[in-house]
Design a protein around this motif. Structure first.
Motif, PDB file in Angstrom:
ATOM      1  N   GLY A 119      60.476  -8.746  75.141  1.00 49.90           N
ATOM      2  CA  GLY A 119      60.190  -9.219  73.787  1.00 49.90           C
ATOM      3  C   GLY A 119      61.371  -9.970  73.208  1.00 49.90           C
ATOM      4  O   GLY A 119      61.210 -11.044  72.608  1.00 49.90           O
ATOM      5  N   SER A 142      59.474  -3.746  78.281  1.00 54.03           N
ATOM      6  CA  SER A 142      58.681  -4.575  77.365  1.00 54.03           C
ATOM      7  C   SER A 142      59.491  -4.971  76.132  1.00 54.03           C
ATOM      8  O   SER A 142      59.335  -6.078  75.616  1.00 54.03           O
ATOM      9  CB  SER A 142      57.403  -3.842  76.952  1.00 54.03           C
ATOM     10  OG  SER A 142      57.684  -2.759  76.079  1.00 54.03           O
ATOM     11  N   VAL A 143      60.380  -4.103  75.684  1.00 56.20           N
ATOM     12  CA  VAL A 143      61.252  -4.445  74.556  1.00 56.20           C
ATOM     13  C   VAL A 143      62.236  -5.546  74.973  1.00 56.20           C
ATOM     14  O   VAL A 143      62.460  -6.504  74.238  1.00 56.20           O
ATOM     15  CB  VAL A 143      62.001  -3.191  74.047  1.00 56.20           C
ATOM     16  CG1 VAL A 143      63.087  -3.572  73.061  1.00 56.20           C
ATOM     17  CG2 VAL A 143      61.031  -2.222  73.411  1.00 56.20           C
ATOM     18  N   LEU A 197      58.164   0.707  79.182  1.00 56.21           N
ATOM     19  CA  LEU A 197      58.172   0.413  77.751  1.00 56.21           C
ATOM     20  C   LEU A 197      59.515  -0.184  77.338  1.00 56.21           C
ATOM     21  O   LEU A 197      59.563  -1.094  76.506  1.00 56.21           O
ATOM     22  CB  LEU A 197      57.881   1.676  76.953  1.00 56.21           C
ATOM     23  CG  LEU A 197      56.504   2.300  77.178  1.00 56.21           C
ATOM     24  CD1 LEU A 197      56.366   3.580  76.375  1.00 56.21           C
ATOM     25  CD2 LEU A 197      55.405   1.329  76.829  1.00 56.21           C
ATOM     26  N   SER A 255      58.001  -8.745  65.211  1.00 56.76           N
ATOM     27  CA  SER A 255      57.160  -7.858  66.020  1.00 56.76           C
ATOM     28  C   SER A 255      57.969  -7.138  67.104  1.00 56.76           C
ATOM     29  O   SER A 255      57.683  -5.985  67.425  1.00 56.76           O
ATOM     30  CB  SER A 255      56.000  -8.634  66.644  1.00 56.76           C
ATOM     31  OG  SER A 255      56.480  -9.604  67.551  1.00 56.76           O
ATOM     32  N   THR A 256      58.989  -7.788  67.637  1.00 65.92           N
ATOM     33  CA  THR A 256      59.835  -7.124  68.635  1.00 65.92           C
ATOM     34  C   THR A 256      60.624  -5.988  68.005  1.00 65.92           C
ATOM     35  O   THR A 256      60.727  -4.898  68.577  1.00 65.92           O
ATOM     36  CB  THR A 256      60.780  -8.140  69.306  1.00 65.92           C
ATOM     37  OG1 THR A 256      59.994  -9.153  69.933  1.00 65.92           O
ATOM     38  CG2 THR A 256      61.653  -7.473  70.340  1.00 65.92           C
ATOM     39  N   ALA A 278      58.883   1.478  66.903  1.00 61.14           N
ATOM     40  CA  ALA A 278      57.760   2.329  67.315  1.00 61.14           C
ATOM     41  C   ALA A 278      58.079   3.054  68.620  1.00 61.14           C
ATOM     42  O   ALA A 278      57.752   4.238  68.767  1.00 61.14           O
ATOM     43  CB  ALA A 278      56.499   1.491  67.471  1.00 61.14           C
ATOM     44  N   LEU A 279      58.722   2.374  69.547  1.00 60.97           N
ATOM     45  CA  LEU A 279      59.087   3.005  70.810  1.00 60.97           C
ATOM     46  C   LEU A 279      60.105   4.119  70.584  1.00 60.97           C
ATOM     47  O   LEU A 279      60.015   5.185  71.201  1.00 60.97           O
ATOM     48  CB  LEU A 279      59.642   1.964  71.782  1.00 60.97           C
ATOM     49  CG  LEU A 279      60.045   2.475  73.154  1.00 60.97           C
ATOM     50  CD1 LEU A 279      58.886   3.161  73.856  1.00 60.97           C
ATOM     51  CD2 LEU A 279      60.589   1.335  74.000  1.00 60.97           C
ATOM     52  N   THR A 302      59.704  -4.351  65.366  1.00 64.75           N
ATOM     53  CA  THR A 302      58.714  -3.329  65.030  1.00 64.75           C
ATOM     54  C   THR A 302      58.357  -2.504  66.258  1.00 64.75           C
ATOM     55  O   THR A 302      58.262  -1.273  66.184  1.00 64.75           O
ATOM     56  CB  THR A 302      57.451  -3.983  64.440  1.00 64.75           C
ATOM     57  OG1 THR A 302      57.829  -4.774  63.313  1.00 64.75           O
ATOM     58  CG2 THR A 302      56.441  -2.952  64.019  1.00 64.75           C
ATOM     59  N   TRP A 303      58.155  -3.152  67.392  1.00 67.51           N
ATOM     60  CA  TRP A 303      57.836  -2.433  68.623  1.00 67.51           C
ATOM     61  C   TRP A 303      59.013  -1.569  69.058  1.00 67.51           C
ATOM     62  O   TRP A 303      58.834  -0.448  69.542  1.00 67.51           O
ATOM     63  CB  TRP A 303      57.431  -3.412  69.717  1.00 67.51           C
ATOM     64  CG  TRP A 303      57.270  -2.776  71.060  1.00 67.51           C
ATOM     65  CD1 TRP A 303      57.877  -3.149  72.213  1.00 67.51           C
ATOM     66  CD2 TRP A 303      56.468  -1.636  71.405  1.00 67.51           C
ATOM     67  NE1 TRP A 303      57.502  -2.323  73.244  1.00 67.51           N
ATOM     68  CE2 TRP A 303      56.629  -1.381  72.771  1.00 67.51           C
ATOM     69  CE3 TRP A 303      55.621  -0.805  70.675  1.00 67.51           C
ATOM     70  CZ2 TRP A 303      56.008  -0.346  73.431  1.00 67.51           C
ATOM     71  CZ3 TRP A 303      54.994   0.242  71.331  1.00 67.51           C
ATOM     72  CH2 TRP A 303      55.184   0.457  72.698  1.00 67.51           C
ATOM     73  N   THR A 304      60.236  -2.069  68.867  1.00 64.36           N
ATOM     74  CA  THR A 304      61.418  -1.278  69.209  1.00 64.36           C
ATOM     75  C   THR A 304      61.472  -0.001  68.378  1.00 64.36           C
ATOM     76  O   THR A 304      61.753   1.083  68.896  1.00 64.36           O
ATOM     77  CB  THR A 304      62.697  -2.113  68.996  1.00 64.36           C
ATOM     78  OG1 THR A 304      62.603  -3.311  69.777  1.00 64.36           O
ATOM     79  CG2 THR A 304      63.933  -1.347  69.404  1.00 64.36           C
TER      80      THR A 304
END
Length: 88
Positions: A66, A62-63, A59, A15-16, A22-23, A18-20
């Motif tokens: 994570g 947050s990465v 943001l 998930s980290t 997406a960011l 994936t968020w990276t």
């Protein structure tokens, strides 16, 4: 407990990442490079300019958190492993 901890650490890692990704996509789609692709900006006599984008520092933080949390879960795997019968 060990299996749940390993699964949680793995899912946190996925998930980290994936968020990276997406960011990175968010930054790409809100940057100045999107102006040439806007049809309205291609019209004759029209001038489009890039003013600014809101800061994305929170943001980015947050990465980082994570990844730090994933390292924490990875460390927890060791302590849970030591409490099992697999560790002599």
């Amino acid at each position: 407990d060990l299996a749940v901890t390993v699964i949680t650490a793995f899912l946190w890692l996925v998930s980290t990442f994936t968020w990276t990704k997406a960011l990175a996509d968010i930054k790409m789609s809100t940057g100045a490079s999107v102006i040439p692709g806007i049809d309205f900006c291609k019209a004759p006599g029209t001038t489009c300019r890039f003013a600014s984008v809101t800061s994305m520092k929170s943001l980015n933080v947050s990465v980082v958190f994570g990844f730090l949390n994933m390292i924490l879960w990875g460390g927890n795997i060791w302590f849970v492993y030591k409490d099992t019968n697999l560790h002599n």
